[in-house]
Write a protein that holds these residues in place. Structure first.
Motif, PDB file in Angstrom:
ATOM      1  N   VAL A 286     -25.767 -45.889  68.427  1.00  0.00           N
ATOM      2  CA  VAL A 286     -24.336 -46.082  68.638  1.00  0.00           C
ATOM      3  C   VAL A 286     -23.714 -44.700  68.772  1.00  0.00           C
ATOM      4  CG1 VAL A 286     -24.194 -48.247  67.347  1.00  0.00           C
ATOM      5  CG2 VAL A 286     -23.820 -46.084  66.161  1.00  0.00           C
ATOM      6  N   THR A 287     -22.544 -44.645  69.376  1.00  0.00           N
ATOM      7  CA  THR A 287     -21.811 -43.390  69.463  1.00  0.00           C
ATOM      8  C   THR A 287     -20.626 -43.429  68.506  1.00  0.00           C
ATOM      9  OG1 THR A 287     -20.533 -44.217  71.347  1.00  0.00           O
ATOM     10  CG2 THR A 287     -22.487 -42.893  71.830  1.00  0.00           C
ATOM     11  N   VAL A 288     -20.317 -42.281  67.949  1.00  0.00           N
ATOM     12  CA  VAL A 288     -19.220 -42.142  66.990  1.00  0.00           C
ATOM     13  C   VAL A 288     -18.258 -41.097  67.534  1.00  0.00           C
ATOM     14  CG1 VAL A 288     -18.601 -41.602  64.598  1.00  0.00           C
ATOM     15  CG2 VAL A 288     -20.820 -42.654  65.106  1.00  0.00           C
ATOM     16  N   PRO A 289     -16.957 -41.397  67.567  1.00  0.00           N
ATOM     17  CA  PRO A 289     -16.004 -40.398  68.060  1.00  0.00           C
ATOM     18  C   PRO A 289     -15.917 -39.210  67.110  1.00  0.00           C
ATOM     19  CG  PRO A 289     -14.835 -42.277  67.135  1.00  0.00           C
ATOM     20  CD  PRO A 289     -16.288 -42.659  67.176  1.00  0.00           C
ATOM     21  N   LEU A 290     -15.581 -38.063  67.653  1.00  0.00           N
ATOM     22  CA  LEU A 290     -15.402 -36.867  66.846  1.00  0.00           C
ATOM     23  C   LEU A 290     -14.025 -36.858  66.194  1.00  0.00           C
ATOM     24  CD1 LEU A 290     -16.962 -34.126  69.157  1.00  0.00           C
ATOM     25  CD2 LEU A 290     -17.873 -34.953  66.996  1.00  0.00           C
ATOM     26  N   PRO A 291     -13.826 -36.018  65.178  1.00  0.00           N
ATOM     27  CA  PRO A 291     -12.491 -35.861  64.592  1.00  0.00           C
ATOM     28  C   PRO A 291     -11.483 -35.407  65.643  1.00  0.00           C
ATOM     29  CG  PRO A 291     -14.154 -34.834  63.201  1.00  0.00           C
ATOM     30  CD  PRO A 291     -14.834 -35.207  64.480  1.00  0.00           C
ATOM     31  N   PRO A 292     -10.196 -35.571  65.367  1.00  0.00           N
ATOM     32  CA  PRO A 292      -9.179 -35.263  66.383  1.00  0.00           C
ATOM     33  C   PRO A 292      -9.147 -33.805  66.816  1.00  0.00           C
ATOM     34  CG  PRO A 292      -8.182 -35.699  64.224  1.00  0.00           C
ATOM     35  CD  PRO A 292      -9.608 -36.117  64.139  1.00  0.00           C
ATOM     36  N   PHE A 293      -9.679 -32.892  65.998  1.00  0.00           N
ATOM     37  CA  PHE A 293      -9.605 -31.482  66.368  1.00  0.00           C
ATOM     38  C   PHE A 293     -10.625 -31.103  67.443  1.00  0.00           C
ATOM     39  CE2 PHE A 293     -12.764 -31.501  62.898  1.00  0.00           C
ATOM     40  CZ  PHE A 293     -13.812 -30.819  63.502  1.00  0.00           C
TER      41      PHE A 293
ATOM     42  N   GLY B 202     -18.830 -38.093  71.215  1.00  0.00           N
ATOM     43  CA  GLY B 202     -19.012 -36.925  70.368  1.00  0.00           C
ATOM     44  C   GLY B 202     -20.300 -36.897  69.570  1.00  0.00           C
ATOM     45  N   ILE B 203     -20.666 -38.024  68.924  1.00  0.00           N
ATOM     46  CA  ILE B 203     -21.812 -38.053  68.030  1.00  0.00           C
ATOM     47  C   ILE B 203     -22.706 -39.226  68.405  1.00  0.00           C
ATOM     48  CG2 ILE B 203     -22.551 -38.329  65.623  1.00  0.00           C
ATOM     49  CD1 ILE B 203     -19.816 -37.166  64.825  1.00  0.00           C
ATOM     50  N   LEU B 204     -24.006 -38.986  68.434  1.00  0.00           N
ATOM     51  CA  LEU B 204     -24.986 -40.028  68.696  1.00  0.00           C
ATOM     52  C   LEU B 204     -25.654 -40.379  67.368  1.00  0.00           C
ATOM     53  CD1 LEU B 204     -26.274 -41.638  71.044  1.00  0.00           C
ATOM     54  CD2 LEU B 204     -28.055 -39.886  71.115  1.00  0.00           C
ATOM     55  N   ALA B 205     -25.556 -41.647  66.942  1.00  0.00           N
ATOM     56  CA  ALA B 205     -26.112 -42.094  65.658  1.00  0.00           C
ATOM     57  C   ALA B 205     -27.253 -43.069  65.918  1.00  0.00           C
ATOM     58  CB  ALA B 205     -25.029 -42.756  64.809  1.00  0.00           C
ATOM     59  N   PHE B 206     -28.391 -42.840  65.233  1.00  0.00           N
ATOM     60  CA  PHE B 206     -29.572 -43.686  65.379  1.00  0.00           C
ATOM     61  C   PHE B 206     -29.836 -44.377  64.056  1.00  0.00           C
ATOM     62  CE2 PHE B 206     -34.140 -44.424  65.017  1.00  0.00           C
ATOM     63  CZ  PHE B 206     -34.433 -45.048  66.223  1.00  0.00           C
ATOM     64  N   SER B 207     -29.840 -45.705  64.048  1.00  0.00           N
ATOM     65  CA  SER B 207     -30.092 -46.483  62.839  1.00  0.00           C
ATOM     66  C   SER B 207     -31.590 -46.493  62.534  1.00  0.00           C
ATOM     67  CB  SER B 207     -29.591 -47.918  63.006  1.00  0.00           C
ATOM     68  OG  SER B 207     -30.024 -48.726  61.927  1.00  0.00           O
ATOM     69  N   ILE B 208     -31.951 -46.019  61.337  1.00  0.00           N
ATOM     70  CA  ILE B 208     -33.358 -46.004  60.947  1.00  0.00           C
ATOM     71  C   ILE B 208     -33.876 -47.428  60.770  1.00  0.00           C
ATOM     72  CG2 ILE B 208     -34.969 -45.295  59.133  1.00  0.00           C
ATOM     73  CD1 ILE B 208     -34.039 -43.012  60.859  1.00  0.00           C
ATOM     74  N   GLY B 209     -33.005 -48.360  60.384  1.00  0.00           N
ATOM     75  CA  GLY B 209     -33.425 -49.738  60.159  1.00  0.00           C
ATOM     76  C   GLY B 209     -33.770 -50.483  61.433  1.00  0.00           C
TER      77      GLY B 209
ATOM     78  N   GLU C 224     -32.492 -51.486  71.720  1.00  0.00           N
ATOM     79  CA  GLU C 224     -32.218 -51.327  73.143  1.00  0.00           C
ATOM     80  C   GLU C 224     -32.135 -49.850  73.507  1.00  0.00           C
ATOM     81  OE1 GLU C 224     -28.749 -53.440  74.261  1.00  0.00           O
ATOM     82  OE2 GLU C 224     -29.508 -55.395  73.630  1.00  0.00           O
ATOM     83  N   ALA C 225     -32.481 -49.550  74.753  1.00  0.00           N
ATOM     84  CA  ALA C 225     -32.440 -48.169  75.234  1.00  0.00           C
ATOM     85  C   ALA C 225     -31.010 -47.626  75.184  1.00  0.00           C
ATOM     86  CB  ALA C 225     -32.984 -48.097  76.659  1.00  0.00           C
ATOM     87  N   CYS C 226     -30.895 -46.364  74.881  1.00  0.00           N
ATOM     88  CA  CYS C 226     -29.580 -45.725  74.811  1.00  0.00           C
ATOM     89  C   CYS C 226     -29.171 -45.263  76.203  1.00  0.00           C
ATOM     90  CB  CYS C 226     -29.628 -44.545  73.842  1.00  0.00           C
ATOM     91  SG  CYS C 226     -28.061 -43.674  73.691  1.00  0.00           S
ATOM     92  N   THR C 227     -28.130 -45.882  76.743  1.00  0.00           N
ATOM     93  CA  THR C 227     -27.736 -45.561  78.117  1.00  0.00           C
ATOM     94  C   THR C 227     -27.189 -44.153  78.251  1.00  0.00           C
ATOM     95  OG1 THR C 227     -25.539 -46.534  77.709  1.00  0.00           O
ATOM     96  CG2 THR C 227     -27.247 -47.971  78.637  1.00  0.00           C
TER      97      THR C 227
ATOM     98  N   GLY D  98     -34.045 -37.517  82.232  1.00  0.00           N
ATOM     99  CA  GLY D  98     -33.269 -37.935  81.078  1.00  0.00           C
ATOM    100  C   GLY D  98     -33.932 -37.590  79.760  1.00  0.00           C
ATOM    101  N   THR D  99     -33.173 -37.735  78.703  1.00  0.00           N
ATOM    102  CA  THR D  99     -33.666 -37.450  77.355  1.00  0.00           C
ATOM    103  C   THR D  99     -34.457 -38.640  76.827  1.00  0.00           C
ATOM    104  OG1 THR D  99     -31.770 -36.011  76.927  1.00  0.00           O
ATOM    105  CG2 THR D  99     -32.972 -36.832  75.015  1.00  0.00           C
ATOM    106  N   GLN D 100     -35.632 -38.375  76.267  1.00  0.00           N
ATOM    107  CA  GLN D 100     -36.509 -39.414  75.763  1.00  0.00           C
ATOM    108  C   GLN D 100     -36.425 -39.495  74.239  1.00  0.00           C
ATOM    109  OE1 GLN D 100     -38.346 -41.122  78.283  1.00  0.00           O
ATOM    110  NE2 GLN D 100     -36.954 -39.847  79.486  1.00  0.00           N
ATOM    111  N   CYS D 101     -36.611 -40.703  73.695  1.00  0.00           N
ATOM    112  CA  CYS D 101     -36.612 -40.911  72.253  1.00  0.00           C
ATOM    113  C   CYS D 101     -37.956 -41.474  71.826  1.00  0.00           C
ATOM    114  CB  CYS D 101     -35.492 -41.861  71.838  1.00  0.00           C
ATOM    115  SG  CYS D 101     -35.467 -42.247  70.061  1.00  0.00           S
TER     116      CYS D 101
END
Length: 454
Positions: free
Chosen positions: A241-248, A229-236, A185-188, A164-167
């Motif tokens: 969290v994951t963010v959906p991509l645009p409809p296209f 679509g997008i993996l977002a990491f909070s610096i704080g 928490e670990a990103c599943t 798996g991918t490590q952070c």
């Protein structure tokens, strides 16, 4: 009234407000020298409040970007691991925009990172993270609550023992300075089965916006049971969290057999293969569909240059979509880049692997009656920068790698599809342990005030 001494002997002093106002107008490199004159000036220039006001003042004075920087490439050389591979990408700046003036340097051949302030010449060399990695992606972000800068790395280790991918996270200023696991928490999603099969992060740099670093997931995550679509990491709080991509995004995916794709070489040169599916089918996504930060918002570029069955009269080459809120995940179309296919300059945007928007330029509704549309500054992997003017539908080239620079770094060898130009930002940010005028940080500046129409 609080004062700041202007000489070591204290012969006279000035009110701190006046001193601060004067310092606000000095270039960052001068401030770096002034920090060495006395303790009180060092404390003032290093304070978080002064840095915030300086950055705001500089942004107000320069409403449009005035400079770019180019990373000079080294001569070809061997990597320190996986011999006999040669390093094609060394050194380079990660990302197209600085974080409060700071940029992250990477030397893939040595598996090391450095934090650099191009405006002062300061360089902080970070300790190695992993002994070896198969693929990695890193970015730098700022935690406004604590005033701390953090470097975050996602790694697909080369060792078969690590799955798996490590952070890993490094907080600049920690003592001792070192890498650690994130506090959240670990990103599943990084450990799911389809993430283990060849990694999960697209081969593009992350983007820092809204206090988060954002990575684009590979297209295979759009064809799974729960599309991501997008993996977002909070610096704080150091959580994912994951963010959906645009409809296209799903509509632009292309699933076809390898034999069909090989027959269309031009198309293949501008798509990213992701995963081999049953019946010898693969997923392809447009290469230029990348994340960007514009006017403080997370945006995604839609690459429309090389669609199958494309209408020859179609003029739209790129669309820029803007994320509304993370809670709703809604996107809206914010901008279009339209150039006629027969227009000579259009080839400068058609050919490169990536075209990255760096900043919107002009188009202030207050000064134009709300009529004039903003221009956009673009950087390409052809090592050029352009300003697109939507009013006249023309492209102005504002910077390019010179012939001398191309020859000095053996440019034919370094066709690595990486961005070399990034925005320049005046910043007084200084970190403990920074060296000045380090070899990797000798950046070449370009003015974008004078341009030529292509």
């Amino acid at each position: 009234m609080k004062t700041v001494e202007t000489t070591s002997s204290g012969l006279f002093s000035l009110p701190i407000d006046l001193v601060e106002e004067i310092l606000m107008w000095l270039p960052s490199r001068s401030l770096a020298r002034l920090r060495c004159t006395c303790r009180s000036w060092n404390e003032l220039i290093s304070s978080g409040g002064f840095v915030d006001r300086y950055l705001q003042n500089a942004a107000a004075r320069h409403s449009a970007p005035a400079k770019l920087v180019l990373t000079p490439l080294s001569k070809r050389h061997a990597r320190s691991f996986h011999a006999p591979m040669c390093c094609r990408d060394c050194p380079r700046i990660i990302g197209a925009r600085p974080c409060r003036g700071l940029v992250l340097f990477c030397r893939p051949c040595a598996l090391t990172y450095s934090v650099c302030n191009p405006s002062t010449g300061g360089v902080l060399h970070l300790p190695p993270c992993h002994s070896e990695w198969y693929m990695s992606s890193a970015g730098i972000g700022f935690d406004s609550a604590t005033g701390k800068y953090k470097v975050v790395q996602l790694v697909d280790p080369s060792s078969p023992k690590v799955v798996g991918t490590q952070c890993r996270v490094l907080t600049v200023g920690d003592d001792p300075l070192g890498w650690r696991e994130p506090l959240g928490e670990a990103c599943t999603i990084l450990q799911e089965d389809h993430a283990k099969e060849g990694g999960c992060i697209a081969d593009v740099d992350p983007v820092f916006a809204n206090g988060r670093l954002h990575w684009t997931l590979t297209p295979k995550f759009l064809v799974c049971d729960t599309p991501q679509g997008i993996l977002a990491f909070s610096i704080g709080d150091e959580s994912f969290v994951t963010v959906p991509l645009p409809p296209f995004a799903s509509a632009d995916l292309d699933v076809c057999s390898s034999s069909v794709c090989v027959a269309t070489n031009v198309y293949l040169e501008h798509v990213r293969p992701s995963k081999l599916l049953p019946k010898n089918k693969e997923i392809f996504a447009p290469a230029g569909t990348v994340l960007a930060e514009l006017d403080g918002c997370l945006c995604m570029v839609r690459d429309l240059r090389h669609r199958r069955n494309m209408d020859l009269n179609e003029t739209t080459m790129f669309e820029i979509w803007k994320l509304g809120t993370y809670e709703t995940g809604e996107w809206s179309l914010d901008y279009r880049i339209d150039l006629p296919r027969g227009y000579r300059a259009a080839e400068r945007l058609v050919t490169p692997w990536l075209v990255m928007p760096l900043a919107y330029v002009g188009g202030d509704p207050a000064s134009t009656g709300g009529q004039r549309r903003k221009a956009v500054l673009l950087a390409t992997t052809a090592h050029e920068a352009h300003v697109y003017d939507p009013e006249a539908a023309v492209l102005h080239r504002v910077a390019s790698m010179s012939d001398d620079e191309s020859r000095s770094c053996d440019a034919a060898f370094y066709l690595d599809n990486r961005l070399r130009l990034t925005l320049y930002q005046e910043s007084p940010v200084q970190m403990d342990g920074m060296e000045h005028d380090g070899g990797d940080a000798k950046l070449i500046g370009y003015s974008i005030l004078n341009s030529e129409q292509n």
